[in-house]
Design an enzyme around this catalytic site. Sequence first.
Site, PDB file in Angstrom:
ATOM      1  N   ARG A 175       0.865  -1.182   0.000  1.00 15.67           N
ATOM      2  CA  ARG A 175       0.000   0.000   0.000  1.00 15.67           C
ATOM      3  C   ARG A 175       0.899   1.229   0.000  1.00 15.67           C
ATOM      4  O   ARG A 175       1.940   1.256   0.671  1.00 15.67           O
ATOM      5  CB  ARG A 175      -0.910   0.025   1.239  1.00 15.67           C
ATOM      6  CG  ARG A 175      -2.075  -0.937   1.192  1.00 15.67           C
ATOM      7  CD  ARG A 175      -3.108  -0.570   0.117  1.00 15.67           C
ATOM      8  NE  ARG A 175      -4.211  -1.517   0.061  1.00 15.67           N
ATOM      9  CZ  ARG A 175      -4.272  -2.572  -0.759  1.00 15.67           C
ATOM     10  NH1 ARG A 175      -3.285  -2.833  -1.593  1.00 15.67           N
ATOM     11  NH2 ARG A 175      -5.329  -3.358  -0.758  1.00 15.67           N
ATOM     12  N   GLU A 209      -2.795   7.528  -4.628  1.00 14.05           N
ATOM     13  CA  GLU A 209      -3.207   6.925  -5.903  1.00 14.05           C
ATOM     14  C   GLU A 209      -4.703   7.043  -6.190  1.00 14.05           C
ATOM     15  O   GLU A 209      -5.129   6.953  -7.349  1.00 14.05           O
ATOM     16  CB  GLU A 209      -2.787   5.453  -5.969  1.00 14.05           C
ATOM     17  CG  GLU A 209      -3.537   4.530  -5.021  1.00 14.05           C
ATOM     18  CD  GLU A 209      -3.077   3.071  -5.145  1.00 14.05           C
ATOM     19  OE1 GLU A 209      -1.863   2.822  -5.049  1.00 14.05           O
ATOM     20  OE2 GLU A 209      -3.929   2.195  -5.345  1.00 14.05           O
ATOM     21  N   HIS A 265      -0.854  -0.045  -9.667  1.00 14.35           N
ATOM     22  CA  HIS A 265      -1.547  -1.015  -8.797  1.00 14.35           C
ATOM     23  C   HIS A 265      -2.063  -2.219  -9.610  1.00 14.35           C
ATOM     24  O   HIS A 265      -3.275  -2.460  -9.663  1.00 14.35           O
ATOM     25  CB  HIS A 265      -2.696  -0.324  -8.044  1.00 14.35           C
ATOM     26  CG  HIS A 265      -3.025  -1.036  -6.763  1.00 14.35           C
ATOM     27  ND1 HIS A 265      -3.355  -0.375  -5.601  1.00 14.35           N
ATOM     28  CD2 HIS A 265      -3.068  -2.350  -6.453  1.00 14.35           C
ATOM     29  CE1 HIS A 265      -3.590  -1.242  -4.642  1.00 14.35           C
ATOM     30  NE2 HIS A 265      -3.423  -2.461  -5.146  1.00 14.35           N
TER      31      HIS A 265
END
Length: 329
Positions: free
Chosen positions: A231, A260, A292
């Site tokens: 993360r 993000e 991601h």
Amino acid sequence: MRIAFYTTKPYDRFWFEPLGEDYGIDIHFLDASCDEETIVLAKDHDAICIFVNDYINESMIEKLSEYKIKGILLRSAGFNHVDIQAAAKHQIPVLRVPSYSPAAVAEHGLALLMSVNRYTHRAYNRTRDFNMSINGLMGTNLHHKTAGIIGTGKIGQAMIRMLKGFEMRILAYDLFPNSDLDVEYVSLDELYKKSDVISLHCPLTKETKYIIDEDAIGKMKKGVYLINTSRGALIDTNALVEGLLKEKFGGVGLDVYEEEEGLFFEDKSNEIMKDEVLARLMTFPNVLITSHMGFFTEEAMQAITIETLENAYALKNGGELENAVTIKS
Ligand code: NAD
């Protein structure tokens, strides 16, 4: 069982549409992401289904409770984007996909490492332009180097297995060391001091936020490779930029970024990039950022779809909610 399915992408439809029918679940695909403005779209559904950059805070949980929503289905393993305490207070189960393909994420982490380590991301651009010069692209071997793994759960272990293939020494740090693993558990300080590669595989919690900050970076070896597929907010990005400017890092591979939300998974190529930190990060030749996509393999998507629908099916039939997130988890 009618599900409000937020942040639908074409690949979600591809997997969920046919399988949803098989499970007898009516999926209402929404393009909108889930936030305070769009939570109203959950009305007249039995459950909602969200992805990693959708968030659910306490006031949204209150609305879901008003709408008599029976459950929140996460298409992810991580659950830091949902207020779990508030959900528990309102007795709305939050169901996740705890393990869909640890190998998918770990292999992506390795791909990032092996790119920044050997500059394949830059070589790709050069050779397409028939610039066959290799000046400036000298890498380093992984063989016999030391890797520091923070978080030795499913993905961390998959990464360890692969790094052992390079005959690397493995140092590890975890709140709950696993005695079955053939690794050396050490303190964070020792891991920072001795590792040539550091890969993050712990969840984002209050304790792990900015686990990589200025202080941690200061303790690392010069030339260290830092990989984050977990993360974004595990890393203080401003401190990372400072470290890069001081030439601390051999390379940095990021699949996640602390800001993000609203950026990753979207095509922003025709817009002016307003996020100056991300724009700065992109300018470093030894930084590789992906959007991601560690989870994004056929095998993982199929597993995410099936497990999410199994979770929905258990909600529908009052079955055991095996994948419910508890405050303890
Ligand atoms: P896991 O639960 O199997 O393992 C997490 C490990 O971290 C556990 O061993 C746990 O004890 C440890 N941990 C918890 N708190 C810690 C702390 N404060 N310090 C050190 N270790 C701590 O989870 P996993 O399946 O291996 O997934 C790891 C993370 O990967 C997830 O939390 C998620 O954020 C991320 N992830 C990313 C993608 C992607 O597409 N990039 C996909 C899936 C998961």
